[in-house]
Design a protein around this motif. Structure first.
Motif, short mmCIF file in Angstrom:
data_model
loop_
_atom_site.label_atom_id
_atom_site.label_comp_id
_atom_site.label_asym_id
_atom_site.label_seq_id
_atom_site.Cartn_x
_atom_site.Cartn_y
_atom_site.Cartn_z
N GLY A 16 0.82 -1.21 0.00
CA GLY A 16 0.00 0.00 0.00
C GLY A 16 0.85 1.26 0.00
O GLY A 16 0.53 2.24 -0.67
N LYS A 21 -1.55 3.87 -1.87
CA LYS A 21 -2.97 3.56 -1.75
C LYS A 21 -3.20 2.83 -0.43
O LYS A 21 -2.55 1.80 -0.17
N HIS A 22 -4.13 3.32 0.40
CA HIS A 22 -4.41 2.68 1.69
C HIS A 22 -5.22 1.40 1.47
O HIS A 22 -6.26 1.43 0.79
N ARG A 25 -9.20 1.25 1.92
CA ARG A 25 -10.09 2.13 1.19
C ARG A 25 -10.17 1.73 -0.27
O ARG A 25 -9.30 1.05 -0.79
N HIS A 27 -10.03 3.40 -3.91
CA HIS A 27 -9.52 4.63 -4.52
C HIS A 27 -10.02 4.72 -5.96
O HIS A 27 -9.98 3.74 -6.70
N THR A 28 -10.49 5.88 -6.35
CA THR A 28 -11.07 6.07 -7.68
C THR A 28 -10.29 7.12 -8.45
O THR A 28 -9.96 8.19 -7.91
N HIS A 37 -10.69 1.93 -10.53
CA HIS A 37 -10.81 1.73 -9.09
C HIS A 37 -9.65 0.89 -8.60
O HIS A 37 -9.28 -0.12 -9.23
N VAL A 38 -9.03 1.28 -7.50
CA VAL A 38 -7.99 0.49 -6.85
C VAL A 38 -8.52 0.05 -5.49
O VAL A 38 -8.94 0.88 -4.69
N ALA A 50 -3.31 -5.95 -4.50
CA ALA A 50 -3.96 -4.72 -4.97
C ALA A 50 -4.58 -5.00 -6.32
O ALA A 50 -3.93 -5.59 -7.21
N ALA A 94 -3.14 5.73 -12.09
CA ALA A 94 -3.43 5.28 -10.72
C ALA A 94 -2.16 5.04 -9.91
O ALA A 94 -2.14 5.25 -8.70
N TYR A 95 -1.10 4.59 -10.57
CA TYR A 95 0.14 4.23 -9.88
C TYR A 95 1.31 5.09 -10.34
O TYR A 95 2.43 4.61 -10.54
#
Length: 465
Positions: A16, A21-22, A25, A27-28, A37-38, A50, A94-95
């Protein structure tokens, strides 16, 4: 479409931090074609996964490039489901930090190879997966997805699992490049900036990949000008590939107890050019066709060169040179100027210099354009000396991996014998008021000569061009 990343590195939940990214949660991220979405379906100390899920908006499909080539191809295609360039773009967005290898909270882990498992349920072009990912150190498992009814055989899609120990950034860059390559197309227009993206994402692995030609061609949508530029940039970096070895045919590292280590031909060529320049006494130098700046750094490191200009027609090459020059000390960088210009046209900005270098440049110019290059360099710019290097085609028989009759690189328009090079250089010298001498570069073979040939032109004072 879905892509999962799993690690068993302890504690696995550090994934994470690497992805920023937590795990608790969802993530969008909004993309140009839909929503990514992640989320983390598993987040335990011993194993963490993930998932990146991309939902493509149906109304966006008709405007996309690609798709099957039939009447309804824009409307009936695999774009909402298969892992293609749409997923690569979503991955990059996203990453983004992880793709660059940046982690504020776990910087040491970001630089460490960890056990990874990548899952892609529907990847097109599955027969190529092992061929492309295998040389990068991945253990590849592919399960072809059958057509319905099964009597029709397998589809072009496969459920793919990649297992290996890599830096997360390296794994993500492999995916970013190879997902659209496997699909064989992109959903957006491919422009010159795609060359920079490819070079950036391919750093450290693409130059030496045995299928580099296929990867660059497909990633850049079969646009020959872009693939030539990309391959030249990859070849120009001596840390990645010796420019005079055929792609995939690397010089073996010498054994540890070897008293005289192997010196790559690219380094010998650079040193030969520097020696020739030193003989001229030049202080203001042009590096014409500078590419990604391999020679510029060496010139900047030598205080005898008070002004250096790197010139190239390619904006992507100059951008790569700029990135390379960022490593220099400020006082060294201040002595270098980069200019975009075509070497076959006169450019008043290039006049008045002590010397010019054309290092592995002439063979990239169509032979019909060589007279224009000679006029621009020897007639218009007219430096006090010119150093030219080019491959010796006679030496190609000493490269076992190079098929008979083929040239060292796909972008070469020709490769000269020693006699052909001497004939061209002598005619140019006589036409523009220069003398010329020739030097071999690299170990000389008694039958076929040295791998690279060098000509040093010196302007005759008082003789008009």
């Amino acid at each position: 479409m879905l892509l999962t990343i799993t690690t068993t590195h302890a504690p696995a939940t550090d994934l994470g931090y690497l992805l920023v990214k937590h795990p608790d949660r969802v993530h969008t991220v909004t993309t140009s074609v839909g929503t990514a979405h992640v989320f983390f379906p598993a987040a335990e100390e011993h194993r963490c996964t993930a998932a990146l899920l991309l939902e493509v908006a149906p109304e966006k499909l008709a405007g996309l490039r690609g798709g099957d080539h039939f009447a309804l191809g824009r409307y009936v295609n695999d774009r909402p489901y298969a892992a293609t360039s749409l997923l690569a773009v979503a991955l990059a967005k996203a990453y983004s930090s992880a793709l660059r290898g940046v982690s504020k909270d776990r910087p040491e882990l970001a630089a460490t190879a960890i056990p990874l498992e990548i899952g892609v349920p529907a990847l097109p072009g599955h027969p190529l997966v092992e061929r492309l990912f295998g040389p990068l150190g991945w253990d590849v498992t592919v399960r072809p997805v059958p057509l319905a009814p099964e009597s029709w055989g397998d589809s072009r899609y496969g459920t793919v699992t990649l297992r290996g120990t890599h830096r997360l950034a390296d794994a993500l860059n492999h995916l970013y490049v190879l997902l659209p390559v496997l699909d064989g197309g992109k959903h957006y227009w491919v422009g010159p900036d795609e060359v920079d993206k490819l070079i950036r994402a391919g750093t450290g692995w693409l130059a030496t990949h045995p299928d580099r030609a296929l990867i660059t061609d497909r990633y850049l949508a079969h646009q020959r000008a872009f693939t030539r530029t990309a391959n030249r940039l990859l070849d120009d970096d001596p840390d990645l590939l010796d420019p005079d070895r055929p792609a995939g045919d690397q010089l073996d590292a010498p054994p540890a107890d070897t008293p005289d280590p192997v010196v790559r031909l690219g380094e010998r060529r650079r040193d030969a050019v520097l020696a020739a320049l030193a003989d001229t006494g030049a202080s203001r130098v042009l590096d014409l066709g500078c590419g990604s700046g391999v020679l510029l750094g060496a010139l900047a490191a030598d205080p005898r060169y008070t002004e250096v200009v790197g010139a190239d027609v390619s904006a992507s090459a100059l951008a790569a040179a700029e990135r390379r020059l960022e490593r220099l000390a400020d006082r060294q960088r201040a002595r270098i100027t980069l200019r975009q210009t075509a070497l076959t046209y006169a450019d008043a900005r290039l006049t008045g210099y002590d010397a010019a270098v054309l290092m592995e440049v002439v063979e990239h110019v169509d032979e019909s354009r060589l007279p224009a290059l000679a006029r621009a360099v020897f007639g218009s710019a007219r430096p006090g000396a010119v150093v030219v290097t080019t491959p010796n085609v006679e030496y190609n028989v000493r490269y076992p991996a190079l098929a008979a009759g083929t040239m060292r690189h796909t972008d070469h328009r020709f490769e000269w014998t020693r006699a052909e090079f001497a004939d061209w250089a002598t005619r140019v010298a006589e036409s523009y008021g220069y003398t010329v001498v020739f030097r071999p570069v690299g170990d000389e073979d008694p039958e076929v000569g040295a791998p690279t040939q060098l000509a040093l032109f010196t302007r005759v004072e008082g003789v008009a061009a």
